[in-house]
Design an enzyme around this catalytic site. Structure first.
Site, PDB file in Angstrom:
ATOM      1  N   ASP A 145       0.843  -1.195   0.000  1.00 12.58           N
ATOM      2  CA  ASP A 145       0.000   0.000   0.000  1.00 12.58           C
ATOM      3  C   ASP A 145       0.877   1.243   0.000  1.00 12.58           C
ATOM      4  O   ASP A 145       1.244   1.762   1.056  1.00 12.58           O
ATOM      5  CB  ASP A 145      -0.928  -0.024   1.228  1.00 12.58           C
ATOM      6  CG  ASP A 145      -1.887  -1.213   1.197  1.00 12.58           C
ATOM      7  OD1 ASP A 145      -2.375  -1.546   0.103  1.00 12.58           O
ATOM      8  OD2 ASP A 145      -2.126  -1.820   2.250  1.00 12.58           O
TER       9      ASP A 145
ATOM     10  N   LYS B 193       0.475  -7.783  -3.095  1.00 12.30           N
ATOM     11  CA  LYS B 193      -0.906  -7.310  -3.196  1.00 12.30           C
ATOM     12  C   LYS B 193      -0.903  -5.845  -3.595  1.00 12.30           C
ATOM     13  O   LYS B 193      -0.271  -5.008  -2.941  1.00 12.30           O
ATOM     14  CB  LYS B 193      -1.649  -7.472  -1.870  1.00 12.30           C
ATOM     15  CG  LYS B 193      -3.105  -6.997  -1.971  1.00 12.30           C
ATOM     16  CD  LYS B 193      -3.914  -7.371  -0.739  1.00 12.30           C
ATOM     17  CE  LYS B 193      -3.847  -6.336   0.349  1.00 12.30           C
ATOM     18  NZ  LYS B 193      -4.511  -5.067   0.012  1.00 12.30           N
TER      19      LYS B 193
ATOM     20  N   LEU C  46      -9.057  -4.960  -5.397  1.00 14.08           N
ATOM     21  CA  LEU C  46      -9.884  -3.776  -5.647  1.00 14.08           C
ATOM     22  C   LEU C  46     -11.290  -3.942  -5.073  1.00 14.08           C
ATOM     23  O   LEU C  46     -12.083  -3.011  -5.125  1.00 14.08           O
ATOM     24  CB  LEU C  46      -9.938  -3.471  -7.154  1.00 14.08           C
ATOM     25  CG  LEU C  46      -8.568  -3.162  -7.782  1.00 14.08           C
ATOM     26  CD1 LEU C  46      -8.716  -2.879  -9.272  1.00 14.08           C
ATOM     27  CD2 LEU C  46      -7.891  -1.979  -7.094  1.00 14.08           C
ATOM     28  N   LYS C  47     -11.582  -5.119  -4.545  1.00 12.40           N
ATOM     29  CA  LYS C  47     -12.856  -5.359  -3.826  1.00 12.40           C
ATOM     30  C   LYS C  47     -14.052  -4.785  -4.579  1.00 12.40           C
ATOM     31  O   LYS C  47     -14.766  -3.914  -4.073  1.00 12.40           O
ATOM     32  CB  LYS C  47     -12.806  -4.743  -2.425  1.00 12.40           C
ATOM     33  CG  LYS C  47     -11.665  -5.226  -1.547  1.00 12.40           C
ATOM     34  CD  LYS C  47     -11.810  -4.677  -0.139  1.00 12.40           C
ATOM     35  CE  LYS C  47     -10.706  -5.109   0.782  1.00 12.40           C
ATOM     36  NZ  LYS C  47      -9.394  -4.483   0.506  1.00 12.40           N
TER      37      LYS C  47
ATOM     38  N   ASN D 192     -23.833  -6.032 -13.767  1.00 15.69           N
ATOM     39  CA  ASN D 192     -23.360  -5.688 -15.112  1.00 15.69           C
ATOM     40  C   ASN D 192     -22.079  -4.860 -15.069  1.00 15.69           C
ATOM     41  O   ASN D 192     -21.150  -5.078 -15.856  1.00 15.69           O
ATOM     42  CB  ASN D 192     -24.468  -4.924 -15.859  1.00 15.69           C
ATOM     43  CG  ASN D 192     -24.069  -4.626 -17.289  1.00 15.69           C
ATOM     44  OD1 ASN D 192     -23.735  -5.537 -18.050  1.00 15.69           O
ATOM     45  ND2 ASN D 192     -24.077  -3.355 -17.662  1.00 15.69           N
ATOM     46  N   THR D 193     -22.000  -3.935 -14.133  1.00 14.37           N
ATOM     47  CA  THR D 193     -20.799  -3.097 -14.018  1.00 14.37           C
ATOM     48  C   THR D 193     -19.611  -3.935 -13.556  1.00 14.37           C
ATOM     49  O   THR D 193     -18.485  -3.767 -14.052  1.00 14.37           O
ATOM     50  CB  THR D 193     -21.070  -1.934 -13.031  1.00 14.37           C
ATOM     51  OG1 THR D 193     -22.158  -1.181 -13.540  1.00 14.37           O
ATOM     52  CG2 THR D 193     -19.858  -1.038 -12.867  1.00 14.37           C
TER      53      THR D 193
ATOM     54  N   THR E 110     -11.632  -6.917   8.079  1.00 19.50           N
ATOM     55  CA  THR E 110     -11.042  -7.220   9.385  1.00 19.50           C
ATOM     56  C   THR E 110     -10.956  -5.969  10.268  1.00 19.50           C
ATOM     57  O   THR E 110     -10.584  -6.054  11.423  1.00 19.50           O
ATOM     58  CB  THR E 110      -9.650  -7.858   9.215  1.00 19.50           C
ATOM     59  OG1 THR E 110      -8.954  -7.163   8.183  1.00 19.50           O
ATOM     60  CG2 THR E 110      -9.747  -9.311   8.842  1.00 19.50           C
TER      61      THR E 110
ATOM     62  N   ARG F  24      -0.418  -9.325  12.548  1.00 17.05           N
ATOM     63  CA  ARG F  24       0.576  -8.504  13.241  1.00 17.05           C
ATOM     64  C   ARG F  24       1.557  -9.433  13.947  1.00 17.05           C
ATOM     65  O   ARG F  24       1.149 -10.486  14.447  1.00 17.05           O
ATOM     66  CB  ARG F  24      -0.100  -7.611  14.298  1.00 17.05           C
ATOM     67  CG  ARG F  24      -1.008  -6.533  13.731  1.00 17.05           C
ATOM     68  CD  ARG F  24      -0.226  -5.439  13.022  1.00 17.05           C
ATOM     69  NE  ARG F  24      -1.087  -4.425  12.442  1.00 17.05           N
ATOM     70  CZ  ARG F  24      -1.536  -4.431  11.186  1.00 17.05           C
ATOM     71  NH1 ARG F  24      -1.221  -5.420  10.366  1.00 17.05           N
ATOM     72  NH2 ARG F  24      -2.299  -3.453  10.741  1.00 17.05           N
TER      73      ARG F  24
ATOM     74  N   GLN G  71      -6.731  -2.198  12.533  1.00 17.15           N
ATOM     75  CA  GLN G  71      -7.258  -3.557  12.462  1.00 17.15           C
ATOM     76  C   GLN G  71      -7.823  -3.972  13.820  1.00 17.15           C
ATOM     77  O   GLN G  71      -7.242  -3.675  14.854  1.00 17.15           O
ATOM     78  CB  GLN G  71      -6.146  -4.551  12.055  1.00 17.15           C
ATOM     79  CG  GLN G  71      -5.589  -4.307  10.666  1.00 17.15           C
ATOM     80  CD  GLN G  71      -6.509  -4.830   9.563  1.00 17.15           C
ATOM     81  OE1 GLN G  71      -7.686  -5.072   9.788  1.00 17.15           O
ATOM     82  NE2 GLN G  71      -5.956  -4.986   8.368  1.00 17.15           N
TER      83      GLN G  71
ATOM     84  N   ARG H  37       1.524  -3.316   6.863  1.00 17.96           N
ATOM     85  CA  ARG H  37       2.401  -2.424   7.620  1.00 17.96           C
ATOM     86  C   ARG H  37       3.439  -3.132   8.477  1.00 17.96           C
ATOM     87  O   ARG H  37       4.503  -2.566   8.724  1.00 17.96           O
ATOM     88  CB  ARG H  37       1.531  -1.476   8.467  1.00 17.96           C
ATOM     89  CG  ARG H  37       0.831  -0.427   7.610  1.00 17.96           C
ATOM     90  CD  ARG H  37      -0.336   0.213   8.304  1.00 17.96           C
ATOM     91  NE  ARG H  37      -1.480  -0.686   8.382  1.00 17.96           N
ATOM     92  CZ  ARG H  37      -2.667  -0.347   8.888  1.00 17.96           C
ATOM     93  NH1 ARG H  37      -2.856   0.841   9.392  1.00 17.96           N
ATOM     94  NH2 ARG H  37      -3.663  -1.225   8.911  1.00 17.96           N
TER      95      ARG H  37
HETATM   96  O1  C5P Z   1      -1.194  -2.964   6.941  1.00 19.08           O
HETATM   97  P1  C5P Z   1      -2.118  -4.131   7.118  1.00 19.08           P
HETATM   98  O2  C5P Z   1      -1.366  -5.436   7.395  1.00 19.08           O
HETATM   99  O3  C5P Z   1      -3.230  -3.868   8.102  1.00 19.08           O
HETATM  100  O4  C5P Z   1      -2.778  -4.309   5.677  1.00 19.08           O
HETATM  101  C1  C5P Z   1      -3.813  -5.208   5.438  1.00 19.08           C
HETATM  102  C2  C5P Z   1      -4.192  -5.132   4.000  1.00 19.08           C
HETATM  103  O5  C5P Z   1      -5.244  -6.061   3.737  1.00 19.08           O
HETATM  104  C3  C5P Z   1      -4.706  -3.769   3.541  1.00 19.08           C
HETATM  105  O6  C5P Z   1      -4.232  -3.590   2.209  1.00 19.08           O
HETATM  106  C4  C5P Z   1      -6.216  -3.911   3.557  1.00 19.08           C
HETATM  107  O7  C5P Z   1      -6.836  -3.131   2.554  1.00 19.08           O
HETATM  108  C5  C5P Z   1      -6.401  -5.396   3.239  1.00 19.08           C
HETATM  109  N1  C5P Z   1      -7.618  -6.024   3.743  1.00 19.08           N
HETATM  110  C6  C5P Z   1      -7.965  -6.055   5.085  1.00 19.08           C
HETATM  111  N2  C5P Z   1      -9.103  -6.677   5.503  1.00 19.08           N
HETATM  112  C7  C5P Z   1      -9.912  -7.274   4.620  1.00 19.08           C
HETATM  113  C8  C5P Z   1      -9.581  -7.247   3.254  1.00 19.08           C
HETATM  114  C9  C5P Z   1      -8.417  -6.620   2.853  1.00 19.08           C
HETATM  115  O8  C5P Z   1      -7.214  -5.541   5.905  1.00 19.08           O
HETATM  116  N3  C5P Z   1     -10.976  -7.942   5.056  1.00 19.08           N
END
Ligand code: C5P
Length: 231
Positions: free
Chosen positions: A10, A32, A60-61, A67-68, A118, A180, A189, A210
């Site tokens: 990110d 990712k 990109l969820k 359709n889109t 999450t 983590r 989170q 992170r």
């Molecule tokens: O920095 P961190 O480890 O929290 O990053 C988690 C990554 O996973 C972020 O890119 C976040 O958008 C993604 N993510 C998430 N929870 C979800 C789906 C995706 O944290 N349920």
């Protein structure tokens, strides 16, 4: 199924992302690419990272009318990524539309559905989103919907892997962010575990952002995640 660590790259700019990847000489991590990098740099960032030989999860969820989502997925499929996702909350019909687009393009990308983010706690789910069921039941139900729609797995918390496996079977992928190291801060989170705990709970892939990108030594942090989770 071989467990693997995916780094959530990110970063705001293409330069930052590519210089981060330059740190890796021996390994070729699974990367990712999410909204931040994609909206900032466009599809070119995906092509750049792919040309360096990394596997890519394009996160990109998608969540829109079927359709889109179908028409957007047709375009995204052209990027040749390895993993891509939609929100399960978009309905079975929407997930099927995503799958149809990938199939029509001959894409072999793993299609995932996000169950509940999450960062969402069970309290917020009840009080703000007005979902009355428990987090576990909601995640299991969304996972069943995803499987019925032809998805290959879900994005969920490691804490929910067991309910997903029970609902959908072991061959269904569980890709789990919210990771983590034991000595890290949680950030935004809410439902977090360590890589070792995610392994114990049976995640197929962990997504670590992170804790690796913000570490003093990102390569060592990546190796630590691999040691704890993938070995
Ligand atoms: O920095 P961190 O480890 O929290 O990053 C988690 C990554 O996973 C972020 O890119 C976040 O958008 C993604 N993510 C998430 N929870 C979800 C789906 C995706 O944290 N349920």
């Amino acid at each position: 199924m071989k467990r693997d660590v995916i780094i959530a790259c990110d970063f705001q700019t293409q330069e930052e992302l590519l210089s981060f990847l330059d740190l890796f000489h021996e390994e070729k991590p699974f990367v990712k690419i999410g909204m931040e990098a994609f909206y900032g740099s466009g599809p070119e960032i995906v092509r750049q990272v792919k040309s360096r030989g990394h596997r890519i999860f394009l996160d990109l969820k998608l969540h829109d009318i079927p359709n889109t989502v179908y028409r957007s997925m047709l375009r995204l499929a052209e990027l040749g990524v390895d993993m891509i996702n939609v929100h399960a909350a978009g309905t079975v019909e929407m997930m099927k539309a995503a799958k149809k687009a990938l199939d029509e393009k001959g894409s072999k990308a793993i299609l995932l559905a996000v169950t509940q983010l999450t960062s969402t706690s069970e309290d917020v789910m009840h009080q703000e989103l007005w979902i009355d069921h428990s987090m576990e039941d909601t995640v299991a139900h969304y996972a069943e919907n995803a499987k019925a729609a032809g998805c290959d797995g879900v994005v969920c918390s490691p804490l929910e892997v067991q309910v997903v496996n029970k609902a959908c079977g072991d061959g269904f992928y569980t890709v789990t962010p919210g990771i983590r190291f034991a000595d890290d801060a949680k950030g935004d989170q809410k439902r977090v575990t360590t890589p070792a705990k995610a392994k114990e709970l049976g995640s197929s892939f962990i997504v670590v952002g992170r804790s690796i990108t913000g570490a003093a030594d990102p390569v060592e942090a990546y190796r630590r995640a691999c040691r704890e989770f993938a070995e």
